[in-house]
Design a protein around this motif. Structure first.
Motif, short mmCIF file in Angstrom:
data_model
loop_
_atom_site.label_atom_id
_atom_site.label_comp_id
_atom_site.label_asym_id
_atom_site.label_seq_id
_atom_site.Cartn_x
_atom_site.Cartn_y
_atom_site.Cartn_z
N ARG A 63 0.81 -1.23 0.00
CA ARG A 63 0.00 0.00 0.00
C ARG A 63 0.84 1.27 0.00
N ARG A 64 2.04 1.18 -0.54
CA ARG A 64 2.83 2.40 -0.73
C ARG A 64 2.15 3.25 -1.79
N PRO A 65 1.99 4.55 -1.53
CA PRO A 65 1.21 5.41 -2.44
C PRO A 65 1.69 5.35 -3.89
N PHE A 66 3.00 5.37 -4.09
CA PHE A 66 3.53 5.36 -5.45
C PHE A 66 3.18 4.06 -6.17
N GLY A 67 3.31 2.95 -5.45
CA GLY A 67 2.98 1.66 -6.05
C GLY A 67 1.50 1.52 -6.33
N VAL A 68 0.66 1.94 -5.38
CA VAL A 68 -0.79 1.89 -5.59
C VAL A 68 -1.19 2.76 -6.77
N ALA A 69 -0.59 3.95 -6.88
CA ALA A 69 -0.92 4.84 -7.99
C ALA A 69 -0.53 4.22 -9.34
N ALA A 70 0.66 3.62 -9.40
CA ALA A 70 1.10 3.00 -10.65
C ALA A 70 0.19 1.85 -11.05
N LEU A 71 -0.18 1.01 -10.09
CA LEU A 71 -1.07 -0.11 -10.39
C LEU A 71 -2.48 0.37 -10.74
N THR A 72 -2.91 1.46 -10.16
CA THR A 72 -4.22 2.02 -10.51
C THR A 72 -4.24 2.46 -11.96
N VAL A 73 -3.15 3.07 -12.41
CA VAL A 73 -3.06 3.47 -13.82
C VAL A 73 -3.06 2.23 -14.72
N VAL A 74 -2.30 1.21 -14.32
CA VAL A 74 -2.28 -0.04 -15.10
C VAL A 74 -3.68 -0.63 -15.20
N ALA A 75 -4.44 -0.57 -14.10
CA ALA A 75 -5.78 -1.14 -14.07
C ALA A 75 -6.77 -0.32 -14.90
N ALA A 76 -6.71 1.00 -14.77
CA ALA A 76 -7.74 1.86 -15.36
C ALA A 76 -7.45 2.28 -16.79
N TRP A 77 -6.19 2.26 -17.20
CA TRP A 77 -5.84 2.80 -18.51
C TRP A 77 -6.53 2.09 -19.68
N PRO A 78 -6.60 0.74 -19.71
CA PRO A 78 -7.33 0.10 -20.81
C PRO A 78 -8.78 0.54 -20.90
N LEU A 79 -9.44 0.73 -19.76
CA LEU A 79 -10.82 1.20 -19.77
C LEU A 79 -10.91 2.64 -20.28
N ALA A 80 -9.94 3.46 -19.90
CA ALA A 80 -9.92 4.84 -20.37
C ALA A 80 -9.74 4.90 -21.88
N MET A 81 -8.83 4.08 -22.41
CA MET A 81 -8.62 4.06 -23.86
C MET A 81 -9.85 3.53 -24.59
N ARG A 82 -10.54 2.58 -24.00
CA ARG A 82 -11.76 2.05 -24.62
C ARG A 82 -12.85 3.12 -24.64
N ALA A 83 -12.91 3.93 -23.59
CA ALA A 83 -13.91 4.99 -23.52
C ALA A 83 -13.63 6.08 -24.56
N VAL A 84 -12.34 6.32 -24.81
CA VAL A 84 -11.96 7.37 -25.77
C VAL A 84 -12.11 6.90 -27.21
#
Length: 216
Positions: A63-84
């Motif tokens: 739960r280190r903030p930097f690691g959680v942030a990086a994994l959040t981007v990995v998780a959400a980015w495909p959905l963001a690209m699909r929405a765009v």
């Protein structure tokens, strides 16, 4: 230990499901859009679970903030690209008929989106993998497995581009089939491969817990 085992088990099952659904998408192209959305949703849920964990000790990045942030981007980015995707211009006959300026504008937008997607995916993937390795929540040497899987997926994406550039207009069909095969390998490495590994580690954690209990 129990929460970590559950995190690995649930997250691993999610990644395995992604791999199975992805193969269904390759086998039945007609189901592509629906299955693709489902894959992205399950992948995002699994990655976020690994990032946050059912407890702090169960998070693969502690739960280190930097690691959680990086994994959040990995998780959400495909959905963001699909929405765009529906908002992007299409390089079809209508675009050519609209004139040179319209064609260049569409090409510029698509190029910018392509390189943005490439940059964000690469940076987030590398940073997330390194954070998992440094946290050492996942037992060594498997804490480096996400980076290995990410490297395989990158190589699988780059090789077809190099082959297409080298071959020119010859052998396009064979190269297209090779690109699909390599793409499937890269996809399975970061979904099915990591999912199976997570399930194996969850089973190992369970065995360790049973041994400790018995020795007590």
């Amino acid at each position: 230990m129990r929460q970590r085992r559950r995190t690995f088990m649930i997250g691993g099952m999610g990644l395995v499901l992604c791999g199975v659904l992805g193969m269904l998408q390759y086998a039945a192209p007609g189901l592509g859009p629906v299955v693709g959305i489902l894959v992205d949703l399950v992948f995002a849920a699994a990655v976020l679970l690994f990032a946050i964990g059912l407890s702090r000790a169960a998070s693969v990045v502690a739960r280190r903030p930097f690691g959680v942030a990086a994994l959040t981007v990995v998780a959400a980015w495909p959905l963001a690209m699909r929405a765009v995707q529906p908002l992007l211009p299409i390089m079809d006959a209508a675009t050519f008929d609209a004139g040179l300026d319209a064609y260049r504008e569409a090409e510029t937008i698509l190029t910018a989106v392509f390189f943005t997607n490439l940059l964000v995916s690469l940076v987030a993937g590398v940073l997330a993998s390194l954070q998992i390795a440094r946290a050492a929540v996942v037992p060594a040497p498997w804490n480096w497995a996400p980076l290995w899987a990410f490297a395989v997926s990158v190589v699988a994406a780059v090789i077809p581009q190099l082959l297409f550039a080298a071959a020119g207009s010859s052998g396009t069909q064979a190269l297209a089939e090779a690109a699909i095969l390599l793409g499937a390998i890269g996809f399975l490495a970061r979904t099915l491969g990591l999912g199976i590994l997570a399930l194996v580690l969850a089973a190992r954690l369970r065995s360790d817990s049973v041994d400790v209990y018995r020795s007590a």
